[in-house]
Write an enzyme that holds these catalytic residues in place. Structure first.
Site, short mmCIF file in Angstrom:
data_model
loop_
_atom_site.label_atom_id
_atom_site.label_comp_id
_atom_site.label_asym_id
_atom_site.label_seq_id
_atom_site.Cartn_x
_atom_site.Cartn_y
_atom_site.Cartn_z
N CYS A 193 -34.19 -61.29 -46.44
CA CYS A 193 -34.16 -60.22 -44.68
C CYS A 193 -35.37 -60.25 -43.75
CB CYS A 193 -34.24 -58.66 -45.88
SG CYS A 193 -32.84 -58.80 -47.05
N CYS A 252 -37.40 -34.43 -5.81
CA CYS A 252 -36.83 -35.20 -5.16
C CYS A 252 -36.30 -36.60 -5.65
CB CYS A 252 -36.84 -35.86 -3.54
SG CYS A 252 -38.51 -36.89 -3.64
N CYS A 268 -39.95 -38.89 -7.55
CA CYS A 268 -40.09 -38.44 -8.05
C CYS A 268 -39.71 -39.58 -9.07
CB CYS A 268 -40.33 -37.12 -8.18
SG CYS A 268 -41.07 -36.11 -6.75
N ASP A 290 -3.88 -45.51 -32.27
CA ASP A 290 -4.02 -46.32 -33.77
C ASP A 290 -2.45 -45.13 -34.14
OD1 ASP A 290 -4.03 -46.20 -36.98
OD2 ASP A 290 -4.65 -44.16 -37.27
N ASP A 306 -9.00 -42.24 -35.98
CA ASP A 306 -9.22 -41.70 -36.48
C ASP A 306 -9.31 -42.02 -37.87
OD1 ASP A 306 -7.12 -41.93 -37.73
OD2 ASP A 306 -6.62 -39.73 -38.34
N CYS A 358 -35.43 -58.61 -49.43
CA CYS A 358 -36.04 -58.49 -49.88
C CYS A 358 -36.48 -59.66 -48.65
CB CYS A 358 -34.90 -59.99 -50.54
SG CYS A 358 -33.18 -60.73 -49.75
N ASP A 376 -10.57 -47.33 -38.48
CA ASP A 376 -10.44 -47.63 -37.47
C ASP A 376 -11.54 -47.91 -36.21
OD1 ASP A 376 -7.38 -47.35 -36.60
OD2 ASP A 376 -8.22 -44.31 -36.76
#
Length: 849
Positions: free
Chosen positions: A29, A97, A100, A521, A718, A26, A722
Site C-alpha cells: 500500500c 471590497c 480584500c 433510476d 436513491d 502493508c 446508484d
C-alpha cells in the site's frame, strides 16, 4: 518498494511537505501511495513510510503549492489512500471590497499545507482545507491577521456557529448604521450651506451677510474634519496603510478621493497663495458627502448581507431551546445541549422535535415541510423516525434520542448549506481576474485624468482636474463585483434548502444549470419503491403456497423492496430460517431453506445459471408488456415459479418529466429491469430514452453513453447501486429517502422522496445563475460606463462631467442594487409542488428520510 520516486533529478528543490495518509495496511500500500504522489505534477521526490503512515514530498522549485497540495490529495484519494485533511472556517472582519478577498486568499494560499482557500465577501468568511499536521487554525488565523484582517476560527456546533455569525452581523449592522447617522448629521450643515447657496443664490447672500464667507468655510472645515476623524476614520486607518503596502483596496480609493478634496480645500482656505491664480476653491461638501454616502451604502450593504443569511438562521431557529426528558422516572425540562443519545423524550402537540429520534409510544402527524419541503404532515407511530425541527401537529409522542448536536439531520443540513454558500463558482473567475488589478488600474486612471485635465483644460485647471480625478476614484466600485456572485449563492442555496433541495457542493449550482439530460433510476425514484406481487405462475409439480413460503423465507434476509413484496405475498405463515444468504447486487439472492437451495432473481440471473426460462415464455412476454418486472424462483436448480412484480409510478413522476421537457431537458431512465418492462414504464411516463438491463457496476458507463449522445448529464437516484452513476454524472442528485452511500456520492440531496425535487433543483439552479449573471453584468457595465464619464470624456463634446458626490451616491447604489437583486431569490417558489402518496394501512415511516 523503492525508497524514493524522483521525477526531475536535475530540477532545483522546493519546499518539503509531510502528509499523514490513511488506509495503508502493508508495504505494498505504501508503495502504491508513493507512486501516486510521485506521479503528481510538481513533485520532485516522494517517500512514503508505512510505519509512520506518512508521506514526505519534495516539491519542484517554483511550483504552485496550493495546486500541488490539491493534486496530491486527489491522487491519494484515487489510489485509495486518502490524505488526512482538516477544514476550518474563519469569520473575518475588515474586508471592504473584492480586492480584500483576493488578498486574504493570496495570503492563505501561501500558508503551509493549504489545499484550498475560499473567501466569501458576502458573509465575511473564509473556508480553508489543509493537510493535517501541516498547519492549524491558530496559525492560519495569524496569516489572515498579518494580511490586515482580523480572523476568528468558527467553532463547530449544531448551528450555533451560524447563530454567532448572525449576532456578529447584527452588531456590524448597528455599527454601520451609527457611523452613517453621525456622518449624515455632521454632513447636513456642510451640504446645506454650500450647495444651498449654489442652488438658491439669495440664500448664499443671506448666509454670507450674516456669518461671512471665511467663517462659513471654517465651520465646514471643522465639521468635515470631525467626519474624517470619527465615522470616516476607518477609510484612512485601513486604506492608507494598504496603499503603502502596495495592495490598495476600496478604502484606499475613498481615502485618496475624499482626502484629496479635503486637502485641496484646506490649502484653499488657509494658504490660497500657494495655488495658481483663481484656482482656490473649497470642496469640503464633496469630501463630507462622499464619506456620508459611502457609509450609508455600507449600512445598506450590512442590512442586505444580514438578510442574505436569513435562510440559515431560519433553519437554526427550528431547534427548540429545551426538551422534556425522562430523568430518574420524572419528566423534566432540560437544555437542548444536555440531551444525550438514548434519552427518552416527550413531545406534546404544537411542539418542535428537539433532536433526531425514534417513536417509542404514541401516534401523531408531524409537519416536516420546513426540513423536506413536503407540504403534508406525515403519520408517525411506534418505530417511526423523527427529524429535529419538525412540528408535532396533534397527539403526544414519546421518542428515543438517536442523534444530538452536530449529528442531527438539521445540523447536517445547516452545515451542508453553509459549505455550499462558501463555494466559488467558475462563473466568478472573470470577476476575480478583473478585481486583482482593478484598484491599481483605477488609481492609474485617476492620475491620467488629472494629468489630461491639467494639459488640455483652460486655466485655471487645477480645481477641475482635481474634481475629475476624485470622481474617478469614488465612482469605481469593486464592492459590487465582489458581492455579485457570493450573495446570489447565499440566498439561492438558502432558499433551496427551505424548499428541500440541499446543495452539498456549491459548484453544482452552476453545473446543474448546464445539463442537457436528466437521468433517473427507476425503483424508489420514479416509482413508489413499494412493489407488489401481482401474480404467481408455478411450474408443474410445484405448489404456489409452498413456493411462496420458501421464497419468503429466503428473502427475509434482504432489505430490498422486492423482498418485502415477496414477504407480503406469502402472508402471515410461519417462516423457517434461511442459511447461507447471499445478495447478488442487481441480480437477486441465493439462500438455503430447510436444506433446499433457493435462487430468486431476474431472467438474466437464471440464464447465467444455466436454467431454461422458456417454460414461462408466454407469461414473461405478458409481464413485460404490462410494464411489470419478472421475478423467477428456482428450487434445487429447477425453475419453480414466476412472479409478476409491479411498482407503481409516484404520483408526481409524470408531472416532473413533463416539467423537465418544458425546460428543454431530455429525460432518460437507467434500470436493471428487462427492456420491455422498462420501455412500458417509460411510455407511461413520457421518458425519452431508456437504458435497461443495466448492472449496477455498468450504470456509470450508461451515464457516459448519455453524455456522448445528449451532453451534460444529471442523474437522480436513491440506492447503493446508484452511487457510481451519481459520481459519474456532471451533477448527482440523491433522493433524501435513499441510502447514506448514495447521498455521500451526490452533489445535491433532495430532502424528500419526490422526483419533483429534481425539477425544483434545476429551476432553482437556473434562476440563481441568471441572477448571478445579472449582477455581474451590472457590476461590470456600471464601471465600464461611468469611469470614463467621471474622467470627463463627455465634457469636450457635451459639457457633461460627474460630481464626486454623485459618484459616491452611484457607487453606494451599485452595491445595494446587486444585493437587492440577489435578495429577490428569497421569494422563489418551487416550480412544482410535491405530492405525497399514502397507502392505506401503510406506516408513513417506510417512505421518510
Amino acid at each position: 518498494m523503492s525508497d524514493t520516486a524522483i521525477l526531475s533529478p536535475t530540477a532545483p528543490s522546493g519546499p518539503e511537505i509531510t502528509i499523514a495518509i490513511d488506509g495503508m495496511s502493508c508495504a505494498g500500500c505504501a508503495g502504491r501511495a508513493e507512486r501516486a504522489l510521485a506521479a503528481t505534477a510538481g513533485v520532485q521526490r516522494a517517500v512514503v513510510n508505512f510505519a509512520t503512515e506518512q508521506g514526505t514530498v519534495t516539491a519542484q522549485s517554483g511550483t504552485d503549492m496550493v495546486a500541488l497540495n490539491a493534486g496530491m490529495a486527489e491522487a491519494l484519494g484515487k489510489a485509495g489512500y486518502p490524505a488526512r485533511v482538516e477544514e476550518v472556517v474563519f469569520d473575518i472582519t475588515g474586508m471592504s471590497c473584492a480586492s480584500c478577498v483576493g488578498r486574504v486568499e493570496q495570503a492563505l494560499r501561501g500558508a503551509s499545507g493549504v489545499i484550498e482557500a475560499h473567501v466569501n465577501f458576502a458573509d465575511d468568511s473564509a473556508r480553508v482545507r489543509y493537510f493535517a499536521g501541516q498547519n492549524d487554525p491558530a496559525r492560519l488565523a495569524a496569516v489572515i491577521t498579518a494580511a490586515g484582517y482580523a480572523a476568528t476560527p468558527r467553532a463547530a456546533s449544531g448551528g450555533g456557529a451560524a447563530g454567532d455569525s448572525a449576532a456578529r452581523r447584527q452588531a456590524e449592522e448597528r455599527r454601520a448604521g451609527r457611523a452613517a447617522a453621525i456622518a449624515g448629521i455632521l454632513t447636513l450643515p456642510v451640504f446645506v450651506t454650500e450647495m444651498g447657496g449654489h442652488l438658491v443664490p439669495p440664500f448664499h447672500h443671506w448666509l454670507v451677510g450674516i456669518f461671512g464667507q471665511g467663517p462659513l468655510w471654517t465651520a465646514q472645515f471643522i465639521l468635515t474634519t470631525l467626519i474624517f476623524l470619527w465615522p470616516g476614520s476607518g477609510f484612512f486607518t485601513r486604506g492608507i496603510p494598504a496603499l503603502f503596502k502596495g495592495a490598495p483596496d476600496m478604502n484606499s480609493l475613498v481615502a485618496l478621493g475624499a482626502g484629496a478634496a479635503y486637502a485641496f480645500s484646506v490649502v484653499s482656505l488657509f494658504a490660497p497663495a500657494v495655488l495658481p491664480e483663481g484656482a482656490a476653491e473649497v470642496y469640503f461638501e464633496a469630501a463630507a458627502v462622499i464619506i456620508a454616502l459611502i457609509l450609508l451604502g455600507r449600512w445598506l450593504e450590512a442590512r442586505a448581507k444580514g438578510q442574505a443569511g436569513a435562510a440559515i438562521r431560519a433553519l437554526i431557529n427550528l431547534r427548540p431551546d429545551e426538551a422534556e426528558a425522562r430523568r430518574d422516572g420524572v419528566w423534566t425540562s432540560v437544555p437542548l445541549d444536555q440531551v444525550m443519545v438514548g434519552d427518552l423524550l416527550r413531545l406534546r402537540p404544537a411542539e418542535r422535535v428537539a433532536v433526531d429520534g425514534v417513536v417509542r409510544e404514541g401516534e401523531s402527524y408531524v409537519d416536516e415541510s420546513m426540513i423536506t419541503g413536503e407540504p403534508l404532515p406525515v403519520a408517525k407511530s411506534r418505530g417511526a423516525s423523527l427529524i429535529a425541527g419538525s412540528i408535532n401537529t396533534n397527539g403526544s409522542l414519546q421518542y428515543e434520542a438517536t442523534a444530538v448536536g452536530v449529528d442531527t439531520a438539521l445540523a447536517k443540513i445547516v452545515a451542508m448549506v453553509e459549505r455550499a454558500q462558501g463555494a466559488k463558482l467558475p462563473v466568478q473567475a472573470l470577476a476575480d481576474r478583473v478585481v486583482r488589478v482593478f484598484v491599481p488600474a483605477v488609481i492609474a486612471v485617476a492620475i491620467l485624468t488629472v494629468a489630461a485635465w491639467m494639459v488640455f483644460a483652460p486655466a485655471p485647471a487645477l480645481g477641475s482636474a482635481l474634481v475629475a480625478g476624485v470622481s474617478v476614484l469614488i465612482i469605481a466600485c469593486p464592492c459590487a463585483m465582489g458581492l455579485a456572485t457570493p450573495t446570489s449563492i447565499m440566498v439561492g442555496t438558502g432558499r433551496a434548502a427551505q424548499l428541500g433541495v440541499l446543495f452539498r457542493k456549491g459548484d453544482a449550482l452552476q453545473r446543474l444549470s448546464d445539463i442537457k439530460v436528466m437521468a433517473f433510476d427507476k425503483t424508489g425514484t420514479l416509482t413508489e419503491g413499494r412493489p407488489q406481487v401481482r401474480a404467481t405462475y408455478c411450474a408443474a409439480g410445484f405448489d404456489r403456497a409452498e413456493v411462496l413460503r420458501l421464497a419468503a423465507a429466503a428473502e427475509s434476509g434482504s432489505e430490498h423492496p422486492v423482498a418485502k413484496a415477496v414477504l407480503r405475498a406469502a402472508g402471515d405463515v410461519p417462516l423457517p430460517e434461511a442459511e447461507g444468504f447471499r445478495a447478488l447486487i442487481g441480480a437477486g439472492i441465493e439462500a438455503r431453506v430447510e436444506g433446499r437451495e433457493m435462487r430468486i432473481g431476474s431472467v438474466r440471473m437464471m440464464t447465467e445459471a444455466g436454467l431454461d426460462t422458456s417454460v414461462f415464455a408466454d407469461e414473461l412476454q405478458q409481464i413485460a408488456q404490462s410494464g411489470a418486472s419478472a421475478l423467477l424462483v428456482a428450487i434445487d436448480g429447477t425453475l419453480a415459479a414466476l412472479m409478476s412484480v409491479a411498482d407503481a409510478p409516484k404520483a408526481s413522476a409524470a408531472a416532473a418529466i413533463n416539467a423537465l421537457h418544458s425546460s428543454g431537458i431530455k429525460v432518460a431512465m437507467i434500470t436493471g429491469d428487462a427492456k420491455a418492462s422498462a420501455e412500458a414504464v417509460a411510455k407511461l411516463l413520457g421518458i425519452d430514452h431508456v437504458e435497461a438491463e443495466v448492472r449496477p457496476e455498468d450504470k456509470a458507463a450508461a451515464i457516459k453513453r448519455l453524455r456522448g449522445q445528449f451532453g451534460a448529464v444529471g442523474f437522480t437516484g436513491d440506492g447503493i447501486n446508484d452511487a457510481p452513476a451519481l459520481a459519474e454524472a456532471e451533477v448527482g442528485l440523491a433522493i433524501g429517502t435513499g441510502t447514506d452511500v448514495a447521498i455521500e456520492s451526490a452533489d445535491v440531496v433532495l430532502a424528500s422522496g419526490d422526483p419533483v425535487g429534481a425539477v425544483n433543483a434545476l429551476d432553482l439552479s437556473r434562476r440563481t445563475m441568471r441572477n448571478i449573471r445579472q449582477n455581474l453584468f451590472w457590476a461590470f457595465a456600471y464601471n465600464v460606463a461611468l469611469i470614463p464619464v467621471a474622467a470627463g470624456v463627455l465634457y469636450p463634446a457635451f459639457g457633461v462631467s460627474l460630481s464626486p458626490m454623485l459618484g459616491a451616491g452611484a457607487m453606494a447604489f451599485s452595491s445595494v442594487f446587486v444585493l437587492t437583486n440577489a435578495l429577490r431569490l428569497r421569494a422563489l417558489a418551487p416550480r412544482l409542488a410535491e405530492r405525497r402518496m399514502f397507502h392505506e394501512g401503510e406506516p408513513a415511516q417506510q417512505k421518510e428520510a
